[in-house]
Design an enzyme around this catalytic site. Structure first.
Site, PDB file in Angstrom:
ATOM      1  N   GLU A 218      -5.650   7.170  -0.866  1.00 12.40           N
ATOM      2  CA  GLU A 218      -5.613   5.974  -0.026  1.00 12.40           C
ATOM      3  C   GLU A 218      -6.351   4.819  -0.697  1.00 12.40           C
ATOM      4  O   GLU A 218      -5.900   3.666  -0.644  1.00 12.40           O
ATOM      5  CB  GLU A 218      -6.228   6.271   1.348  1.00 12.40           C
ATOM      6  CG  GLU A 218      -5.408   7.189   2.218  1.00 12.40           C
ATOM      7  CD  GLU A 218      -4.020   6.648   2.479  1.00 12.40           C
ATOM      8  OE1 GLU A 218      -3.877   5.429   2.728  1.00 12.40           O
ATOM      9  OE2 GLU A 218      -3.061   7.439   2.430  1.00 12.40           O
TER      10      GLU A 218
ATOM     11  N   ASP B  48      -4.620   1.309  -1.825  1.00 13.09           N
ATOM     12  CA  ASP B  48      -5.210   0.013  -1.468  1.00 13.09           C
ATOM     13  C   ASP B  48      -5.372  -0.852  -2.703  1.00 13.09           C
ATOM     14  O   ASP B  48      -5.059  -2.055  -2.701  1.00 13.09           O
ATOM     15  CB  ASP B  48      -6.576   0.203  -0.796  1.00 13.09           C
ATOM     16  CG  ASP B  48      -6.466   0.636   0.656  1.00 13.09           C
ATOM     17  OD1 ASP B  48      -5.365   0.528   1.235  1.00 13.09           O
ATOM     18  OD2 ASP B  48      -7.478   1.085   1.218  1.00 13.09           O
TER      19      ASP B  48
ATOM     20  N   HIS C  36       1.654   4.444  -3.034  1.00  7.68           N
ATOM     21  CA  HIS C  36       1.673   5.908  -3.006  1.00  7.68           C
ATOM     22  C   HIS C  36       2.802   6.454  -3.883  1.00  7.68           C
ATOM     23  O   HIS C  36       2.628   7.457  -4.580  1.00  7.68           O
ATOM     24  CB  HIS C  36       1.842   6.395  -1.571  1.00  7.68           C
ATOM     25  CG  HIS C  36       0.595   6.301  -0.739  1.00  7.68           C
ATOM     26  ND1 HIS C  36      -0.599   6.866  -1.137  1.00  7.68           N
ATOM     27  CD2 HIS C  36       0.357   5.719   0.468  1.00  7.68           C
ATOM     28  CE1 HIS C  36      -1.516   6.637  -0.208  1.00  7.68           C
ATOM     29  NE2 HIS C  36      -0.964   5.934   0.761  1.00  7.68           N
TER      30      HIS C  36
ATOM     31  N   HIS D  89       0.840  -1.203   0.000  1.00  4.69           N
ATOM     32  CA  HIS D  89       0.000   0.000   0.000  1.00  4.69           C
ATOM     33  C   HIS D  89       0.872   1.249   0.000  1.00  4.69           C
ATOM     34  O   HIS D  89       0.641   2.177  -0.788  1.00  4.69           O
ATOM     35  CB  HIS D  89      -0.913  -0.018   1.231  1.00  4.69           C
ATOM     36  CG  HIS D  89      -1.603   1.278   1.500  1.00  4.69           C
ATOM     37  ND1 HIS D  89      -2.888   1.553   1.069  1.00  4.69           N
ATOM     38  CD2 HIS D  89      -1.188   2.396   2.157  1.00  4.69           C
ATOM     39  CE1 HIS D  89      -3.221   2.767   1.444  1.00  4.69           C
ATOM     40  NE2 HIS D  89      -2.199   3.309   2.113  1.00  4.69           N
ATOM     41  N   GLU D  90       1.893   1.263   0.866  1.00  3.12           N
ATOM     42  CA  GLU D  90       2.783   2.423   0.939  1.00  3.12           C
ATOM     43  C   GLU D  90       3.568   2.592  -0.364  1.00  3.12           C
ATOM     44  O   GLU D  90       3.768   3.718  -0.845  1.00  3.12           O
ATOM     45  CB  GLU D  90       3.743   2.283   2.119  1.00  3.12           C
ATOM     46  CG  GLU D  90       3.068   2.226   3.478  1.00  3.12           C
ATOM     47  CD  GLU D  90       2.240   3.461   3.782  1.00  3.12           C
ATOM     48  OE1 GLU D  90       2.590   4.555   3.287  1.00  3.12           O
ATOM     49  OE2 GLU D  90       1.236   3.346   4.501  1.00  3.12           O
TER      50      GLU D  90
END
Length: 414
Positions: free
Chosen positions: A352, A356, A278, A274-275
């Site tokens: 976000e 995801d 970004h 997930h990070e």
């Protein structure tokens, strides 16, 4: 009554009222019925505990913000800023050094006012809900280290900005904005190496299945990084977290030791995926660009209020100065800051969801991602049913139930 005084008090009270109203609705929105998604993760007692945690944190925030509002208004009405200015001028230095003294005294006073609330939050509320592991020594040391960092890093930046506005005229705001942006970039690079280790211990993640899985995933996604690290988050709290620092090949993945202890290998990789999402989606660069634009906007507007006599009259000041202009402008910037914060939160929540989706479609473990979100929520006693207005105004992340719903709707690419 001075129009600037009216405007400033109005801005302060409106900001306080909006925050209070959203917090009030948020607490009133608490549901005694456990969402079905969390059945088996919360029992009735622990779910009630999470709601009481929200109430206690909200009440403390209310008393804190109320005190700050009262002190700020009284400080303005009774010439408190002028009193501090006279103390700073009494040393007989030039405007830049005098300005640094003025700003330092103000920050010290308001930080001292915050300490009792921080103490209560750490040693009463966090202790009550079994989160706190901070010792008195660590608490005091953190404060002293923060003061030292402000003296070593913050004051020189302020001095340079003051110099620009004192020496230059029409383009001072531009020079100051560029300086602030360069400072932000430099701090971003040096923070993982010089600043963050002052507060926590960072160790390379030990060899094992987790490290291998993380490195293999990063390699598949062509994600360059400096290394994988474990942070002693348990030094201060039992709460769990993970984050990235740095840019380019200097990026570091940091896992709280508390996070590693409570999650499976697949759940941890899902969170880190997930990070990574970004970065891959360009969210970090886009947020930096927005930050830069905000900095230019702020300094441009500030340039119109340097040594504004009417503004200084509202604060009952005897002398005009660039350094006090910086402080007073902060009060005028409140509504713009609130508006930009809401816009940024809207964009952040969208990002976000995208991160995801990236995690689920590249690592292909949607259920593990959901499990990780549930565990994170339970471990941190997060509010499962925040009010929509609270979310709209302050949430940088979507509520966990909304994220879980969105993940379930993603069709994993085979």
């Amino acid at each position: 009554m001075d129009i600037y005084l009216v405007i400033i008090i109005l801005f302060l009270t409106v900001s306080f009222t909006v925050s209070f109203f959203s917090d009030y609705l948020n607490v009133k929105n608490i549901s005694t019925e456990l969402p079905k998604e969390f059945e088996g993760y919360y029992d009735n007692e622990k779910y009630k505990k999470s709601q009481n945690y929200l109430k206690d944190k909200t009440n403390l925030s209310f008393f804190n913000s109320t005190l700050i509002l009262i002190v700020e208004i009284l400080f303005i009405l009774f010439g408190g800023f002028n009193y501090i200015d006279n103390i700073a001028r009494s040393f007989g230095f030039g405007e830049i050094i005098t300005g640094l003294i003025f700003i330092s005294i103000l920050m010290l006073l308001f930080n001292i006012m915050e300490i009792p609330f921080s103490v209560y939050d750490t040693f009463v509320i966090e202790e009550k809900y079994s989160f706190n592991r901070t010792t008195v020594k660590t608490f005091i040391t953190d404060i002293l280290k923060s003061i030292l960092l402000f003296a070593v890093i913050g004051l020189p930046l302020i001095a340079v900005i003051l110099l620009f506005f004192i020496k230059f005229e029409s383009l001072a705001w531009l020079y100051a904005a560029v300086c602030a942006i360069l400072f932000e970039l430099i701090i971003t690079f040096i923070a993982p190496v010089l600043i963050m280790p002052l507060f926590n211990k960072y160790e390379p993640l030990e060899d094992g299945e987790l490290k291998t899985e993380l490195e293999n995933y990063a390699k598949r996604e062509n994600f360059k990084m400096k290394g994988l690290y474990k942070m002693d988050g348990s030094k201060r709290s039992t709460k769990t977290n993970a984050f990235f620092t740095g840019f380019g090949k200097f990026r570091r993945i940091v896992l709280f030791d508390t996070l590693i202890a409570k999650h499976t290998k697949e759940e941890l990789v899902s969170v880190l995926a997930h990070e990574m999402g970004h970065y891959k989606k360009g969210h970090i660069n886009k947020f930096m660009l927005m930050s830069f634009i905000n900095t230019f906007l702020m300094f441009f507007i500030l340039s119109f209020f340097i040594n504004n006599q009417n503004l200084f009259a509202a604060f009952k000041m005897e002398h005009l100065s660039v350094y006090a202009s910086l402080v007073f402008f902060g009060f005028l910037y409140i509504p713009i800051s609130m508006f930009l914060s809401v816009i940024q939160n809207i964009i952040s929540r969208k990002y976000e969801y995208e991160a995801d989706r990236y995690s689920v479609t590249t690592y292909k473990h949607p259920q593990e991602m959901i499990e990780a979100l549930k565990k994170l929520s339970v471990d941190n006693l997060s509010n499962l049913t925040p009010h929509k207005i609270k979310v709209f105004l302050e949430y940088s992340h979507p509520p966990v139930l909304d994220r879980i719903k969105a993940i379930k709707n993603i069709k994993t690419e085979e």
